[in-house]
Design a protein around this motif. Structure first.
Motif: not given
Lengths: 222, 211
Positions: A85-89, A7, B73-74, A3-4, B100-103, A94, B143, B105
């Motif tokens: 860089l700070l997202t939990p992905q 997105a 980071t979460r 999904e990421t 969405t990038l932050d996970g 990305l 956010r 929804h």
């Protein structure tokens, strides 16, 4: 996770749609370069047929270099990259998403345009078909390899020149096999071997380039 | 809980701070003070994990953040000097993409609500390039309402905001602290926040220390 990826692809496609001129510049460059050669060399069919694969491929390579600079630069400038860089992905995911979107807007138009331009060089139908296949395999590889260079030179002055210096040597195999496949087909030798090599390069790049680019981004943003 | 142990950061050839230790636990707010160039932003970026400190360690619930990476980071939401929003996207699109990038929804409705609360009612569908500085800041701050991070790291969150927005943001931070969240922020403005435990940290000439 997928999904990421979607997105980020969607986001970059929307951004490209709203900044169409940037995308069109690349395509325009490609069309101009390829079209100027027949005008400069003259209507000698045999010569044109001989240089066609090389000219189209070199133009595609240069066009993709031209597009590279923008790959991360804008996101870096407005802070969006920092947030990525700070997202939990996984960052490499990305990066892969960004490169995919980048290829869709800068690579695919070249692939679609190439057969039309190939007609100017009197390429046979087989030649045109192989040209499209090689570009289809080669341009994503160019975008992926280029992403490493773009990530490394992020935020540097004169980054554009440096990117070319860093990336060009790595992209030369793509050029050799891409142009080689078309040449081999036109001369009747069959270009399957070259195409397999291109596919292998693409697979390698798909796997390693996002990881390398992600690592480079972390260093550049620090 | 966030622990910073013997941290040292060097930018260029200058040692910004050394032997810096402090901790932040549930419901606490930490104010970071210091003159320009004292290393406030560097410290914040180090705590986010964007920057590798020269010495020392940052721990989250007892574990070094380097090892936690994505688990950490979460839990963190960083809003820096740069808003991190795209000028060509609308406020709504920006918020949804970032979430969405932050996970996280969020539905379209939640996004509308967050923007309304942050004071962007009527501007949700405009590309952010036509918004004012303060409004762009609000898009970034929206956010905070959509995110579930426990630790908020806000670098000068009040810049460009008007009085009403400053008050609203204070309220948002207060609610976050009441829920057991943590906040770490710098500001040059006199802002009163009296929720939960308030700690202060001074960087720069006058020596460092946690009050």
């Amino acid at each position: 996770m997928f999904e990421t990826f979607l997105a980020i692809v969607k986001r970059d496609l929307i951004l490209a749609m709203r900044r169409r001129s940037d995308v069109l510049t690349i395509l325009f460059f490609f069309v101009i370069v390829v079209s100027l050669f027949p005008l400069g060399i003259g209507p000698e069919m045999n010569t044109l047929r001989l240089i066609a694969p090389g000219v189209v491929w070199v133009a595609a390579l240069l066009a993709s270099m031209l597009a590279l600079e923008r790959l991360f630069a804008i996101d870096y400038a407005d802070g969006a990259l920092e947030q990525m860089l700070l997202t939990p992905q996984p960052l490499s995911l990305l990066v892969l998403g960004k490169v995919t979107a980048h290829w869709l807007v800068t690579g695919v138009p070249l692939v679609l345009m190439a057969p039309v331009l190939g007609i100017q060089y009197d390429l046979s139908l087989d030649g045109l078909r192989v040209l499209v296949i090689t570009l289809l395999l080669g341009t994503p590889a160019l975008s992926l390899i280029g992403a490493i260079g773009a990530a490394l030179t992020l935020g540097l002055r004169g980054g554009g020149v440096l990117v070319s210096l860093l990336v060009l040597p790595l992209t030369i195999p793509v050029l050799i096999f891409g142009a080689g496949a078309v040449e081999a087909t036109v001369s009747g030798l069959g270009g399957e071997g070259h195409i397999s090599m291109l596919a292998a390069i693409l697979v390698m790049a798909l796997f390693f380039a996002p990881l390398a680019a992600a690592a480079a981004l972390r260093v550049s943003v620090e | 809980m966030l622990e910073v142990v013997d941290l040292e950061c060097v930018r260029g050839d200058r040692r910004l701070f050394t032997n810096l230790s402090f901790s932040l636990s549930k419901g606490e707010l930490l104010y970071l003070y210091g003159h320009n160039g004292s290393g406030k932003t560097t410290l914040m970026r180090a705590i986010c994990g964007l920057l590798q400190p020269t010495e020392g360690e940052i721990r989250w619930d007892g574990e070094p953040i380097r090892e936690l990476s994505e688990e950490y980071t979460r839990e963190v939401l960083y809003i820096g000097h740069k808003n991190g929003i795209k000028d060509d996207l609308t406020a709504l699109e920006n918020l949804r993409v970032l979430s969405t990038l932050d996970g996280v929804h969020i539905t379209e409705e939640q996004a509308w609500d967050a923007l309304k609360r942050i004071g962007l009612h009527g501007f949700e569908d405009l590309p952010t390039q036509v918004l004012s500085q303060g409004q762009k800041r609000r898009v970034a701050l929206a956010r905070l309402l959509a995110h579930q991070a426990r630790l908020w790291i806000l670098d000068e969150p009040f810049t460009a905001l008007d009085k009403a927005a400053v008050e609203m943001l204070q309220q948002v931070i207060r609610e976050h602290l009441d829920r057991g969240g943590m906040a770490f922020l710098t500001t040059h403005q006199e802002v009163e926040l009296t929720a939960g435990q308030v700690k202060q940290l001074q960087l720069g000439k006058g020596g460092q220390g946690c009050v």
